[in-house]
Design an enzyme around this catalytic site. Structure first.
Site, short mmCIF file in Angstrom:
data_model
loop_
_atom_site.label_atom_id
_atom_site.label_comp_id
_atom_site.label_asym_id
_atom_site.label_seq_id
_atom_site.Cartn_x
_atom_site.Cartn_y
_atom_site.Cartn_z
N HIS A 17 -55.20 96.63 3.24
CA HIS A 17 -54.59 97.31 2.09
C HIS A 17 -55.65 98.09 1.30
CE1 HIS A 17 -51.44 93.85 2.13
NE2 HIS A 17 -50.84 94.93 2.59
N LYS A 41 -37.82 87.18 -1.63
CA LYS A 41 -38.84 86.99 -0.58
C LYS A 41 -39.66 85.70 -0.70
CE LYS A 41 -40.37 90.91 2.11
NZ LYS A 41 -41.46 91.87 2.33
N ARG A 90 -50.15 100.41 11.40
CA ARG A 90 -51.14 99.66 12.18
C ARG A 90 -50.96 99.87 13.67
NH1 ARG A 90 -49.60 94.26 9.12
NH2 ARG A 90 -47.66 95.29 9.64
N SER A 128 -50.74 90.32 5.63
CA SER A 128 -50.72 89.22 4.65
C SER A 128 -50.17 87.95 5.29
CB SER A 128 -49.85 89.61 3.45
OG SER A 128 -50.36 90.75 2.82
O1 PNS Z 1 -45.54 94.94 2.10
P1 PNS Z 1 -44.21 95.28 2.69
O2 PNS Z 1 -43.32 94.05 2.69
O3 PNS Z 1 -44.34 95.89 4.05
O4 PNS Z 1 -43.52 96.37 1.74
C1 PNS Z 1 -42.16 96.73 1.92
C2 PNS Z 1 -41.68 97.63 0.77
C3 PNS Z 1 -42.03 97.01 -0.58
C4 PNS Z 1 -42.34 98.97 0.87
C5 PNS Z 1 -40.14 97.80 0.93
O5 PNS Z 1 -39.56 96.56 1.14
C6 PNS Z 1 -39.48 98.43 -0.30
O6 PNS Z 1 -39.69 99.59 -0.58
N1 PNS Z 1 -38.70 97.62 -1.04
C7 PNS Z 1 -38.02 98.06 -2.24
C8 PNS Z 1 -36.52 98.15 -2.03
C9 PNS Z 1 -36.17 99.45 -1.33
O7 PNS Z 1 -36.35 100.52 -1.85
N2 PNS Z 1 -35.63 99.30 -0.12
C10 PNS Z 1 -35.15 100.42 0.65
C11 PNS Z 1 -36.20 100.97 1.58
S1 PNS Z 1 -35.37 101.75 2.89
#
Ligand code: PNS
Length: 163
Positions: A17, A41, A90, A128
């Site tokens: 990150h 989560k 990745r 993570s």
């Molecule tokens: O670290 P992560 O879990 O890969 O991050 C995922 C994240 C936070 C980018 C994604 O879950 C997100 O944007 N969540 C907010 C809710 C949202 O907007 N969901 C629709 C995305 S299509």
């Protein structure tokens, strides 16, 4: 003027990150690291703890701000007047989900585009989830997370095991 959001759970922040934050911040005018506050989560660290760790490890990056958000990412982007979302890729296995998210986000908010950065090779295996797994089995996480985060993860894992 590019104001970008680098969103994620950051539970905990890894060296991968930090690498993306550093490289993205050199490309954009302003980078907001958006920490997802999503009760569903069940993270290891609270959102305040995750924000705190990110602030500590990005303290020397002048263009970076750390904030938390809940709800839809595109709404947060609108609220912050951000026009770009940054995500790290990745491996090919990331691509399908990332493309789906990028396209959904763009459909919901056409003013925001997603920019992908290829993860540096040295961190391409890192997540993570892997860090937590290694820490739970008392493995060495020193090469996975920034120095100030090592003890915090080990402490949190100890607390969880004692519960
Ligand atoms: O670290 P992560 O879990 O890969 O991050 C995922 C994240 C936070 C980018 C994604 O879950 C997100 O944007 N969540 C907010 C809710 C949202 O907007 N969901 C629709 C995305 S299509």
């Amino acid at each position: 003027m590019i104001r970008a959001i680098y969103p994620g759970s950051f539970d905990p922040v890894t060296l991968g990150h930090v690498d993306i934050i550093k490289r993205a911040s050199q490309t954009v005018d302003e980078l907001i690291v958006g920490v997802l506050n999503n009760g569903a989560k069940a993270p290891l660290f609270s959102v305040d703890e995750r924000v705190g760790m990110l602030k500590e490890v990005t303290a020397d990056f002048p263009k970076v701000r750390v904030m938390c958000f809940s709800g839809l990412l595109v709404d947060f982007a609108r609220q912050m007047q951000a026009n770009t979302i940054v995500r790290g890729l990745r491996a090919i296995s990331d691509f399908e989900y990332e493309l789906q998210m990028a396209q959904t986000n763009r459909k919901m908010n056409p003013d925001v585009d997603t920019m992908f950065l290829a993860t540096s090779l040295e961190y391409s295996y890192l997540s993570s989830t892997i860090v937590k797994e290694v820490a739970f089995f008392d493995g060495d996480i020193r090469e996975f997370v920034p120095e100030p985060v090592i003890l915090k993860v080990q402490e949190k894992v100890r607390e969880r095991k004692a519960q």
